[in-house]
Design an enzyme around this catalytic site. Structure first.
Site, PDB file in Angstrom:
ATOM      1  CG  HIS A  36     -32.546 -15.676  53.478  1.00 33.96           C
ATOM      2  ND1 HIS A  36     -33.847 -15.224  53.521  1.00 33.96           N
ATOM      3  CD2 HIS A  36     -32.559 -16.847  52.799  1.00 33.96           C
ATOM      4  CE1 HIS A  36     -34.618 -16.091  52.889  1.00 33.96           C
ATOM      5  NE2 HIS A  36     -33.867 -17.084  52.443  1.00 33.96           N
ATOM      6  CB  CYS A  86     -33.769 -15.516  49.607  1.00 37.32           C
ATOM      7  SG  CYS A  86     -34.945 -16.812  49.271  1.00 37.32           S
ATOM      8  CG  ASN A 124     -37.090 -18.788  52.933  1.00 40.27           C
ATOM      9  OD1 ASN A 124     -37.162 -17.599  52.654  1.00 40.27           O
ATOM     10  ND2 ASN A 124     -36.283 -19.637  52.323  1.00 40.27           N
TER      11      ASN A 124
HETATM   12  N1  ACO Z   1     -41.594 -33.903  56.925  1.00 39.25           N
HETATM   13  C1  ACO Z   1     -41.137 -35.131  57.139  1.00 39.25           C
HETATM   14  N2  ACO Z   1     -40.201 -35.722  56.408  1.00 39.25           N
HETATM   15  C2  ACO Z   1     -39.676 -35.002  55.392  1.00 39.25           C
HETATM   16  C3  ACO Z   1     -40.105 -33.689  55.101  1.00 39.25           C
HETATM   17  C4  ACO Z   1     -41.121 -33.142  55.906  1.00 39.25           C
HETATM   18  N3  ACO Z   1     -41.595 -31.912  55.728  1.00 39.25           N
HETATM   19  N4  ACO Z   1     -39.412 -33.240  54.044  1.00 39.25           N
HETATM   20  C5  ACO Z   1     -38.547 -34.200  53.691  1.00 39.25           C
HETATM   21  N5  ACO Z   1     -38.727 -35.282  54.499  1.00 39.25           N
HETATM   22  C6  ACO Z   1     -38.045 -36.544  54.476  1.00 39.25           C
HETATM   23  C7  ACO Z   1     -37.436 -36.843  53.125  1.00 39.25           C
HETATM   24  O1  ACO Z   1     -38.400 -37.444  52.284  1.00 39.25           O
HETATM   25  C8  ACO Z   1     -36.335 -37.809  53.488  1.00 39.25           C
HETATM   26  O2  ACO Z   1     -36.901 -39.076  53.689  1.00 39.25           O
HETATM   27  P1  ACO Z   1     -36.114 -40.410  53.225  1.00 39.25           P
HETATM   28  O3  ACO Z   1     -34.844 -40.406  54.016  1.00 39.25           O
HETATM   29  O4  ACO Z   1     -37.066 -41.481  53.578  1.00 39.25           O
HETATM   30  O5  ACO Z   1     -35.883 -40.215  51.752  1.00 39.25           O
HETATM   31  C9  ACO Z   1     -35.867 -37.303  54.839  1.00 39.25           C
HETATM   32  O6  ACO Z   1     -36.928 -36.497  55.367  1.00 39.25           O
HETATM   33  C10 ACO Z   1     -34.612 -36.481  54.781  1.00 39.25           C
HETATM   34  O7  ACO Z   1     -34.766 -35.554  53.749  1.00 39.25           O
HETATM   35  P2  ACO Z   1     -33.629 -34.545  53.418  1.00 39.25           P
HETATM   36  O8  ACO Z   1     -34.002 -33.712  52.262  1.00 39.25           O
HETATM   37  O9  ACO Z   1     -32.332 -35.266  53.394  1.00 39.25           O
HETATM   38  O10 ACO Z   1     -33.661 -33.650  54.732  1.00 39.25           O
HETATM   39  P3  ACO Z   1     -32.616 -32.571  55.202  1.00 39.25           P
HETATM   40  O11 ACO Z   1     -32.059 -32.908  56.487  1.00 39.25           O
HETATM   41  O12 ACO Z   1     -31.681 -32.182  54.087  1.00 39.25           O
HETATM   42  O13 ACO Z   1     -33.567 -31.321  55.430  1.00 39.25           O
HETATM   43  C11 ACO Z   1     -34.240 -29.282  54.383  1.00 39.25           C
HETATM   44  C12 ACO Z   1     -34.327 -30.794  54.373  1.00 39.25           C
HETATM   45  C13 ACO Z   1     -34.824 -28.757  55.672  1.00 39.25           C
HETATM   46  C14 ACO Z   1     -35.032 -28.739  53.203  1.00 39.25           C
HETATM   47  C15 ACO Z   1     -32.747 -28.864  54.288  1.00 39.25           C
HETATM   48  O14 ACO Z   1     -32.113 -29.541  53.222  1.00 39.25           O
HETATM   49  C16 ACO Z   1     -32.582 -27.401  54.078  1.00 39.25           C
HETATM   50  O15 ACO Z   1     -32.884 -26.610  54.945  1.00 39.25           O
HETATM   51  N6  ACO Z   1     -32.050 -26.967  52.944  1.00 39.25           N
HETATM   52  C17 ACO Z   1     -31.889 -25.576  52.631  1.00 39.25           C
HETATM   53  C18 ACO Z   1     -33.204 -25.027  52.217  1.00 39.25           C
HETATM   54  C19 ACO Z   1     -33.170 -23.543  52.058  1.00 39.25           C
HETATM   55  O16 ACO Z   1     -32.397 -22.828  52.679  1.00 39.25           O
HETATM   56  N7  ACO Z   1     -34.044 -23.051  51.194  1.00 39.25           N
HETATM   57  C20 ACO Z   1     -34.160 -21.680  50.932  1.00 39.25           C
HETATM   58  C21 ACO Z   1     -33.204 -21.267  49.910  1.00 39.25           C
HETATM   59  S1  ACO Z   1     -33.248 -19.650  49.316  1.00 39.25           S
HETATM   60  C22 ACO Z   1     -34.801 -19.285  49.056  1.00 39.25           C
HETATM   61  O17 ACO Z   1     -35.335 -19.017  50.048  1.00 39.25           O
HETATM   62  C23 ACO Z   1     -35.524 -19.209  47.790  1.00 39.25           C
END
Ligand code: ACO
Length: 320
Positions: free
Chosen positions: A247, A111, A277
């Site tokens: 980004h 990214c 993204n």
């Molecule tokens: N729908 C519903 N529930 C979900 C989903 C979904 N799509 N995905 C995860 N969950 C659940 C998980 O299983 C977890 O359940 P549990 O508590 O029963 O175990 C719960 O939701 C919380 O999961 P977390 O991973 O803790 O959720 P978080 O608040 O961290 O959000 C997210 C996840 C959105 C991915 C966040 O961590 C994030 O944005 N991270 C950065 C990602 C990013 O920027 N990526 C790009 C990087 S660079 C590139 O682009 C290559």
């Protein structure tokens, strides 16, 4: 002498996939995705490959810049999803455009790729080696996504963005970029088997794997840090900046960056609600949107910044 972005273009596949569409294939909901990421829908490529999307974005950028294909000295394509191992996607774009004079190669920095590409062509232009460049960020991440993993499949989309960059007295004031390979495992897409035909394992590409919380922590620290660093390098104050074009991974990361930089959120345009993204495409796609909407005026000061797998990061401060 520096370089300046003199034209932009973008391309997004026609197929829109909404959060409700995704809730039919994995256990998720529009409410969960919007509240955690800000993403409402994304474009998914059915037919278009990376080189096609990159070429379409490049054509529009050249038209916007008013340059002829023979003016292009160098084409840099930032992508992690080239259609083939070789030839490079940039060479395919060169052939499709008929840019016979240009040298063409790819950069893999996930990214951050567009920022890395911009830095590379800016360096060539500053040293007088080349005068006019095409920098393209294009990714077809939907082919690397595990569509049964709700933790990643809701985040990504496909697309391309491009910029024509040319030698100029004003334009890019400073750029920074960096890498931390020790954090590589928090966001990766590795070969599914590490073999060859002699050991019986045919190498195949794996799926994108991400430790979302670690990536989140990395991004909220690194993005404001590299923005502050690039401003310091240009001897500029954060208040001078009209737009921070970051980004588009997650609105909460952008919000956190705005807070750490003590700047109003209105200075941080976002379009991840419509595209998700799009990896290397995200920064130039947003830049083109602002340009097409007439929101960028000559002399405006802009910061562009990205972070991604590697881990990598990069930022640029420029005068429009
Ligand atoms: N729908 C519903 N529930 C979900 C989903 C979904 N799509 N995905 C995860 N969950 C659940 C998980 O299983 C977890 O359940 P549990 O508590 O029963 O175990 C719960 O939701 C919380 O999961 P977390 O991973 O803790 O959720 P978080 O608040 O961290 O959000 C997210 C996840 C959105 C991915 C966040 O961590 C994030 O944005 N991270 C950065 C990602 C990013 O920027 N990526 C790009 C990087 S660079 C590139 O682009 C290559």
């Amino acid at each position: 002498m520096t370089s300046k972005i003199i034209g932009t273009g973008s391309y997004a596949p026609a197929q829109i996939v909404t959060n409700d569409d995704l809730s039919k294939i994995v256990e998720t909901s529009d409410e969960w995705i919007v509240s955690r990421t800000g993403i409402r829908e994304r474009r998914i490529s059915l037919e278009e490959g990376t080189s096609y999307m990159a070429t379409e974005a490049a054509k529009k950028a050249m038209e916007n810049a008013g340059v002829h294909v023979d003016d292009i000295d160098i084409i840099v394509l930032a992508t992690t999803t080239a259609d083939n191992c070789c030839p490079a996607g940039a060479c395919e774009v060169q052939a499709a455009l008929g840019a016979e004079k240009a040298v063409a190669f790819d950069i893999i920095a996930a990214c951050s790729g567009f920022l890395f590409g911009l830095n590379v062509v800016n360096s060539f232009i500053q040293t007088g080696i080349y005068r006019t460049a095409l920098v393209i960020g294009a990714d077809h991440l939907s082919k690397l996504v595990d569509w049964t993993d709700r933790g990643t499949c809701v985040l990504f989309g496909d697309g391309a963005g491009a910029a024509v960059v040319q030698a100029s007295e004003t334009g890019i004031r400073h750029m920074v970029m960096g890498s931390d390979g020790s954090k590589g495992s928090i966001l990766s897409c590795v070969a599914r088997t590490g073999g060859n035909h002699f050991n019986g394992n045919v190498p195949e590409l794996g799926y994108l794997h991400m430790n979302g919380q670690e990536v989140f922590k990395f991004a909220v620290k690194k993005v404001p840090e590299c923005v502050s660093q690039v401003l310091a390098g240009a001897n500029m104050d954060v208040e001078e900046i009209k737009y921070f074009i970051l980004h588009q991974a997650n609105y909460r990361i952008v919000e956190a960056a705005a807070k750490r930089l003590r700047q109003p959120l209105e200075k941080f345009p976002m379009n991840m609600d419509r595209y998700g993204n799009t990896s290397a495409a995200s920064v130039p796609l947003l830049l083109d949107e602002l340009n097409q909407e007439g929101k960028l005026k000559q002399g405006d000061k802009l910061v562009l910044a990205g972070f991604g797998a590697g881990m990598t990061w990069g930022a640029a401060v420029m005068e429009w």
